[in-house]
Motif scaffolding. Structure first.
Motif, PDB file in Angstrom:
ATOM      1  N   ALA A 153      17.642  48.893 -29.987  1.00 31.73           N
ATOM      2  CA  ALA A 153      18.725  48.786 -30.966  1.00 31.73           C
ATOM      3  C   ALA A 153      19.056  50.373 -31.533  1.00 31.73           C
ATOM      4  N   LEU A 154      18.291  51.169 -31.343  1.00 31.86           N
ATOM      5  CA  LEU A 154      18.539  52.521 -31.875  1.00 31.86           C
ATOM      6  C   LEU A 154      19.705  53.158 -30.975  1.00 31.86           C
ATOM      7  N   GLY A 155      19.112  52.974 -29.580  1.00 30.75           N
ATOM      8  CA  GLY A 155      20.070  53.481 -28.583  1.00 30.75           C
ATOM      9  C   GLY A 155      21.455  52.644 -28.556  1.00 30.75           C
ATOM     10  N   ALA A 156      21.368  51.550 -28.948  1.00 30.96           N
ATOM     11  CA  ALA A 156      22.860  50.759 -29.015  1.00 30.96           C
ATOM     12  C   ALA A 156      23.578  51.118 -30.307  1.00 30.96           C
ATOM     13  N   GLY A 157      22.856  51.681 -31.269  1.00 28.74           N
ATOM     14  CA  GLY A 157      23.450  51.927 -32.550  1.00 28.74           C
ATOM     15  C   GLY A 157      23.524  50.994 -33.585  1.00 28.74           C
ATOM     16  N   ASP A 158      22.562  49.784 -33.394  1.00 27.92           N
ATOM     17  CA  ASP A 158      22.293  48.693 -34.083  1.00 27.92           C
ATOM     18  C   ASP A 158      21.241  48.860 -35.241  1.00 27.92           C
ATOM     19  N   ILE A 159      21.635  49.565 -36.258  1.00 28.15           N
ATOM     20  CA  ILE A 159      20.840  50.113 -37.564  1.00 28.15           C
ATOM     21  C   ILE A 159      20.096  48.759 -38.121  1.00 28.15           C
ATOM     22  N   THR A 160      20.689  47.615 -38.160  1.00 28.58           N
ATOM     23  CA  THR A 160      20.146  46.533 -38.788  1.00 28.58           C
ATOM     24  C   THR A 160      18.901  46.042 -38.103  1.00 28.58           C
ATOM     25  N   THR A 161      18.968  45.938 -36.811  1.00 26.56           N
ATOM     26  CA  THR A 161      17.916  45.401 -35.968  1.00 26.56           C
ATOM     27  C   THR A 161      16.837  46.403 -36.027  1.00 26.56           C
ATOM     28  N   SER A 165      13.026  45.810 -37.629  1.00 26.37           N
ATOM     29  CA  SER A 165      11.904  46.235 -36.601  1.00 26.37           C
ATOM     30  C   SER A 165      11.009  46.985 -37.278  1.00 26.37           C
ATOM     31  N   LEU A 166      11.429  47.923 -37.697  1.00 29.73           N
ATOM     32  CA  LEU A 166      10.448  48.917 -38.573  1.00 29.73           C
ATOM     33  C   LEU A 166       9.760  48.150 -39.552  1.00 29.73           C
ATOM     34  N   THR A 167      10.429  47.301 -40.338  1.00 27.02           N
ATOM     35  CA  THR A 167       9.824  46.585 -41.515  1.00 27.02           C
ATOM     36  C   THR A 167       8.785  45.832 -40.834  1.00 27.02           C
ATOM     37  N   VAL A 168       8.922  44.992 -39.661  1.00 30.98           N
ATOM     38  CA  VAL A 168       7.885  44.192 -39.386  1.00 30.98           C
ATOM     39  C   VAL A 168       6.738  45.142 -38.822  1.00 30.98           C
ATOM     40  N   ALA A 169       7.055  46.459 -38.370  1.00 27.25           N
ATOM     41  CA  ALA A 169       5.932  47.334 -37.792  1.00 27.25           C
ATOM     42  C   ALA A 169       5.203  47.622 -38.970  1.00 27.25           C
ATOM     43  N   PHE A 170       5.749  48.303 -40.058  1.00 27.71           N
ATOM     44  CA  PHE A 170       5.027  48.735 -41.061  1.00 27.71           C
ATOM     45  C   PHE A 170       4.098  47.828 -41.927  1.00 27.71           C
TER      46      PHE A 170
END
Length: 215
Positions: A153-161, A165-170
């Protein structure tokens, strides 16, 4: 010259599907482990408030009383009226009631009764021991699995996704490590109690068998 490994896309695609399919099971297991750990915490607190604390002096006096007993009936009275936990009294009284057996059979019975108590303590500790070992591992899995889609998502510029993902990871990291740490503390506390309990039981069993062999 670029060298392409055969079936690379197939292999990586399969691994990605497998890893992403583990997301929900990992989250469910982590949630269950956290609930179990909280329940175990309540059980440990309850056990602490209700358990009988038997001092070394009490055990020493009880051994002397057993040694000075002159009959099986007196042994039963000493054990029954002692400050020992009910489970220890039950084991010792079962040994006393086996006075009609031969010395070898009586020792075999006593050994099996003590082993049964050891098995009970191990069964009690097993849950928290398992959580201690696999909690952080599942937390790490829960951290790494959503990082794949997050980086994509970062590579595609999708900040929301990426944020999701980071929220789930943390969250999974915190739950996994927290559950493991709490379970470790609970295991250590309980193991100390049970080692003391079994040590007292071993000493009293030996004293009782020795006295019964001389009656």
């Amino acid at each position: 010259m670029n060298t392409t490994i055969p079936y690379t896309n197939l292999i990586t695609g399969t691994m990605d599907v497998i890893s992403q399919s583990l997301t929900i099971p990992v989250l469910i297991i982590l949630s269950i482990m956290f609930i179990i750990t909280v329940v175990m915490l309540g059980m440990v607190i309850s056990e602490y408030t209700s358990r009988k604390k038997v001092s070394v002096e009490t055990i020493s006096k009880l051994i002397y009383d057993i040694n000075n007993a002159i009959s099986i009936y007196e042994l039963e009275t000493i054990v029954t009226n002692s400050e020992l936990p009910k489970s220890q009294k039950d084991v010792l009284n079962n040994i006393i009631q086996s006075h009609t057996l031969s010395e070898t059979s009586r020792e075999a019975l006593a050994r099996r009764l003590v082993e049964t108590e050891e098995e009970k303590t191990e069964n009690t500790l097993r849950k928290t021991d398992i959580i201690t070992k696999i909690g952080p591992t599942l937390g790490l899995m829960g951290t790494l699995i959503p990082m794949g889609p997050g980086l994509a998502a970062l590579g595609a510029g999708d900040i929301t996704t990426l944020a999701q993902s980071l929220t789930v990871a943390f969250d999974t990291t915190i739950v996994g490590i927290g559950s493991g740490a709490l379970a470790y503390v609970l295991s250590k506390v309980r193991r100390g109690w049970y080692e003391h309990y079994l040590s007292d039981l071993d000493a009293l069993t030996d004293a009782l068998l020795d006295k019964m062999g001389r009656l």
